[in-house]
Design a protein around this motif. Sequence first.
Motif, PDB file in Angstrom:
ATOM      1  N   ASN A   1     -82.401 -18.178  62.360  1.00 17.49           N
ATOM      2  CA  ASN A   1     -82.435 -16.750  62.674  1.00 17.49           C
ATOM      3  C   ASN A   1     -81.096 -16.051  62.437  1.00 17.49           C
ATOM      4  O   ASN A   1     -80.962 -14.853  62.714  1.00 17.49           O
ATOM      5  CB  ASN A   1     -82.848 -16.547  64.138  1.00 17.49           C
ATOM      6  N   LEU A   2     -80.134 -16.799  61.949  1.00 18.99           N
ATOM      7  CA  LEU A   2     -78.805 -16.215  61.737  1.00 18.99           C
ATOM      8  C   LEU A   2     -78.851 -15.163  60.626  1.00 18.99           C
ATOM      9  O   LEU A   2     -79.325 -15.423  59.523  1.00 18.99           O
ATOM     10  CB  LEU A   2     -77.796 -17.306  61.370  1.00 18.99           C
ATOM     11  N   THR A   3     -78.346 -13.969  60.929  1.00 17.21           N
ATOM     12  CA  THR A   3     -78.327 -12.880  59.940  1.00 17.21           C
ATOM     13  C   THR A   3     -76.915 -12.600  59.427  1.00 17.21           C
ATOM     14  O   THR A   3     -76.758 -12.131  58.304  1.00 17.21           O
ATOM     15  CB  THR A   3     -78.902 -11.589  60.538  1.00 17.21           C
ATOM     16  N   THR A   4     -75.899 -12.885  60.257  1.00 18.41           N
ATOM     17  CA  THR A   4     -74.514 -12.618  59.852  1.00 18.41           C
ATOM     18  C   THR A   4     -73.665 -13.855  60.090  1.00 18.41           C
ATOM     19  O   THR A   4     -73.584 -14.352  61.221  1.00 18.41           O
ATOM     20  CB  THR A   4     -73.929 -11.430  60.648  1.00 18.41           C
ATOM     21  N   LEU A   5     -73.023 -14.332  59.020  1.00 23.42           N
ATOM     22  CA  LEU A   5     -72.125 -15.483  59.115  1.00 23.42           C
ATOM     23  C   LEU A   5     -70.785 -15.085  58.529  1.00 23.42           C
ATOM     24  O   LEU A   5     -70.682 -14.755  57.343  1.00 23.42           O
ATOM     25  CB  LEU A   5     -72.704 -16.677  58.348  1.00 23.42           C
ATOM     26  N   ASP A   6     -69.755 -15.101  59.370  1.00 27.15           N
ATOM     27  CA  ASP A   6     -68.409 -14.712  58.934  1.00 27.15           C
ATOM     28  C   ASP A   6     -67.506 -15.939  58.941  1.00 27.15           C
ATOM     29  O   ASP A   6     -67.125 -16.448  59.992  1.00 27.15           O
ATOM     30  CB  ASP A   6     -67.858 -13.639  59.872  1.00 27.15           C
ATOM     31  N   LEU A   7     -67.177 -16.407  57.739  1.00 28.33           N
ATOM     32  CA  LEU A   7     -66.271 -17.544  57.561  1.00 28.33           C
ATOM     33  C   LEU A   7     -64.987 -17.109  56.870  1.00 28.33           C
ATOM     34  O   LEU A   7     -64.241 -17.937  56.341  1.00 28.33           O
ATOM     35  CB  LEU A   7     -66.953 -18.645  56.731  1.00 28.33           C
ATOM     36  N   GLY A   8     -64.711 -15.834  56.868  1.00 28.62           N
ATOM     37  CA  GLY A   8     -63.529 -15.321  56.184  1.00 28.62           C
ATOM     38  C   GLY A   8     -62.233 -15.775  56.826  1.00 28.62           C
ATOM     39  O   GLY A   8     -62.167 -16.073  58.026  1.00 28.62           O
ATOM     40  N   GLY A   9     -61.182 -15.835  56.004  1.00 26.53           N
ATOM     41  CA  GLY A   9     -59.854 -16.143  56.527  1.00 26.53           C
ATOM     42  C   GLY A   9     -59.660 -17.582  56.912  1.00 26.53           C
ATOM     43  O   GLY A   9     -58.766 -17.893  57.706  1.00 26.53           O
ATOM     44  N   ASN A  10     -60.463 -18.493  56.369  1.00 25.52           N
ATOM     45  CA  ASN A  10     -60.283 -19.916  56.632  1.00 25.52           C
ATOM     46  C   ASN A  10     -59.614 -20.589  55.432  1.00 25.52           C
ATOM     47  O   ASN A  10     -58.988 -19.908  54.609  1.00 25.52           O
ATOM     48  CB  ASN A  10     -61.624 -20.571  56.966  1.00 25.52           C
ATOM     49  N   LYS A  11     -59.769 -21.893  55.319  1.00 23.61           N
ATOM     50  CA  LYS A  11     -59.189 -22.631  54.188  1.00 23.61           C
ATOM     51  C   LYS A  11     -60.273 -23.387  53.442  1.00 23.61           C
ATOM     52  O   LYS A  11     -60.030 -24.447  52.862  1.00 23.61           O
ATOM     53  CB  LYS A  11     -58.127 -23.595  54.697  1.00 23.61           C
ATOM     54  N   ILE A  12     -61.455 -22.822  53.441  1.00 19.25           N
ATOM     55  CA  ILE A  12     -62.602 -23.506  52.838  1.00 19.25           C
ATOM     56  C   ILE A  12     -62.404 -23.634  51.331  1.00 19.25           C
ATOM     57  O   ILE A  12     -62.237 -22.648  50.626  1.00 19.25           O
ATOM     58  CB  ILE A  12     -63.906 -22.754  53.130  1.00 19.25           C
ATOM     59  N   SER A  13     -62.406 -24.868  50.859  1.00 18.84           N
ATOM     60  CA  SER A  13     -62.284 -25.131  49.426  1.00 18.84           C
ATOM     61  C   SER A  13     -63.543 -25.787  48.872  1.00 18.84           C
ATOM     62  O   SER A  13     -63.714 -25.880  47.654  1.00 18.84           O
ATOM     63  CB  SER A  13     -61.078 -26.025  49.149  1.00 18.84           C
TER      64      SER A  13
END
Length: 976
Positions: free
Chosen positions: A478-490
């Motif tokens: 049911n997730l509509t908004t996922l904010d993963l900004g500003g991390n170190k995801i490569s």
Amino acid sequence: MAPLIYQLRLLGVILGAVQLISGYSFKNCIAEPYSNLKGFRCNNRADKNISAIVKDLPGSAVNLTASFNRVEHVPSNCFAHLPNLNYLSLDQNQLNYIDPLAFQKLHQLKYLNLSCNSLSELSPSTFEDLHSLTSLSLTRNSLKALPETIFSNVAGLKTLNMRNNRLTNFSAVVKSVSHLTNLTFIDLCFNNLTSLTHSNISLPQSLKKLYLGGNNLHTLGCNPSLFRFIELLDLSYNPKLPSVAFKGVDLRNVKRLTLQFTSVKADELLNISNIYASHVVFSGMGLKNDSLLIGLCATLGRKLKWIRNIDLRHNGIRNINGALSSCPEITGALDLSNNELKKVSCLNFLNKHMNLSKFTAEHNHLTSLPNCTVKKMPHFKSLKELSYRYNRILSVSKYAFSHMPNIETLKLNINNVAFLHREGLKGLKRLKTLRLDNNLLTDLFNETFKDNCDLEILNLRNNRIAVIFNGTFMNLRNLTTLDLGGNKISHIQPSGLDGLKSLSKFYLDGNSLKQIDSFFNSAFQDTLTVLDLQSNFIHFFSENTSSPFLKLRKLSDLKLDSQRNHGLVLLPQNLFKGLHSLRSLYLTNNNIASLAPQAFDDLISLNFLTLDNCCVGVAKLQPGVFKNLRNLTRLIAENMGIQNFSKEVFGNLTKLRILQLNRNVMQSISVDVLESLPKLEYLDIRNVPLSCTCKNSLLQNYTVNNPDVQVVYLDTMPCPEAKNKKFHNFDSKVCYIDLGKYLFFTTAAAVFLFTVSPLLCVKLYWKIKYSYYVFRSWFSDYWSRLRDEEEKCKYDAFISYNFSDEEWVLNQLLPNLEGNGSSFKLCLHHRDFELGRNIVDNIVTAVYSSRKTICVVSKNFLQSEWCSLEIQLASYRLFDEHRDVLLLVFLEPIPERQLSSYHRMRKVMLKKTYLQWPGSDCIDPSQAQELFWNQLRRAIKSGSRLEKDPDEDFDPASKETGNVENLLSDKDYLLP
């Protein structure tokens, strides 16, 4: 067609035939896009004169903001030309004086903002004409007093903000607003009020909110009924205000009383006043230890069975233990923010308040959230919202929230959470919003969100997450908004995003992603609308890279701007393939080498495109690159190095309304291209080196006179060639005055050519042809022969005759002049003309190389074009050079009517006697012919120079044709 239209328009300006239209650009203001000339911003202007700033605005203006200027004075009637204003903001200026009639004629004005200035006084008539005013802000000025009648004409005023001034007389304020029956809000915070003493005049009954915080109140000193209609009363930050000040004051209708940082004691206030206990905000009332809290709770317990909300912020509470046990049951919200709590111990101190719906403990010193599965742990089944923001939480243990299973909003953001146990969120099956942003998280696991099936918003921004493992979000259907900004995801593992079947907004900006070609083949491909990938390390290495967005059929907002380490550089031609629903695309701050012509072909729904700072050096925009962007309404192409603004590139943007081209390098802009954008309303070409030359004269006219397109700050655009000159008024007369003359004379010549020339060709054919050859001979090397001496002539006579008379020339003329002992040298066509040379040049040479020209005239001669040319050239020498070189020999009688069209020959015949060949019908042909040859030889031998003009010596009466006396005269032209 368009250039011709503009040429005619320019010509019309010169001739006064076209009335000028006022241009759609403003010297110091910008019309808000899409506002239809109703909204204007006039901010950060150098001009100190507010009248000059707004003088060119149209009367249609409704909203006007003139902030952050250096305006010190508002003169009378400076807004009188804007009678439709509803909103006027003059905040953040340096105003120290406003003329009494400054707002004259603004009868429609509803909102006036004069905050953040230096006003120390106002005239009683300042707001006299503002009959419709509903909101007035005078915040952050230096007002010491208000005239009693200043609001006499603003009966509709609802909101009055005078915060941060120097007002000292509360009574004067009451008098000034007492008649305002619509007034609902007054803010007098942070003035210099010492008491609320006032006359018998009361505040209006409509007033519901009164803010008096931040003054120097020592007492209230007011009429007991002053607050009888007030619902929200703020008296905070009056440190000397005692509890006794409220004795006898009617506070029954006050629904929220704020007394933060005063000397008022909570329990004393409740005992001496009639305020309803639950309506007092206990924030900042010094309740820092258990005994004070217990005393408050005891007082509340005597008055209430339950209380909805308790605000205990800013009390310096360190430990709360069981102090709240004696309080009446809290059924709503408890706020313990801005205290010094170090732990909350699974909320054991709230064991009496099991129906609490919201608990807030922000800005404390919490360091951890422990395991809460201990037996006999109270369960807060009614708790819906929990906030631990702005603490120092390092770890979240497993089952940390098991005692609040129905929580829907959990805020753990802005902490130092480095460890979130895999089962830390266990049991939160109804959680909808989770804030974990601005922490130190490094890992997320499959079990982390396993129980959060109802989660709709998950914010993990600004952590240290490097990898998204398979199955991390598997249960977040049911997730509509996922904010993963500003991390170190490569890296995102192949199944890392599986389970996100309802995801609509996905933020991955500010990470370390290098490729995006695999992980979008996920469950959310039919639901995703917003994708933010800005500030990553994304690069492509082939023009033919397939699109990773191909299956994102509903994507409407895509951000790829500011890719790090030199930007995208290469933009594959199929990168946006399949994005038929995309409405906004951000490519700012990328060093794209070139844009393929088909790069945006699939973006048929695109409304907004930003390309500013996206190219390396000079942008190479290929023809047709925007060909399918027919729904684009705003294009930002700033600082792209664009040199050429062509129709092949921009011509298909038929719905474009806003075009920003500032800081490019083109020196000219084609008006044709601008006219191909029929919906254009806003054009920004600031900092573009447009040359003030004729190639931009049409553009100047377009920008100055176009009533539909706003050119931003046109009046300040300089000429690159001379900084003291402006583009809008550089002298372009030289460009279109000559054009007007050219058009006039060209048109006149064309009319003359098509109407008169056919007649001239019929009547003056030989005259024209003769003039052509004479002109041609003027520039030839033969012209110099006019200056030669006669003795140097090559021939004695040039014989001009028609081919049909060649037998007489060869059998009669040639033997008698070159033979029989004669020494004459004649020039004949067939014998002496130079082979391969132009016939005209041969004729000119023959005429000017011979002492005489003998024209053998016959009816055939008169019909010959070349013979006519020869006699014309010879007569030219006769009349224009005073050389007696022409001899006329008539082989046969020619009627007068046949000579009527040869006016130059007739002129010669009138001035000089001619020779006529005696035919066989003479009485004695042999004697007549002998006389003829003698006379002709004598004429050839005679000199050719004339002492006077032949016209002056000639007497027509004595030289009539056929006169015998002329045969014996000394003249060379004789008639036998």
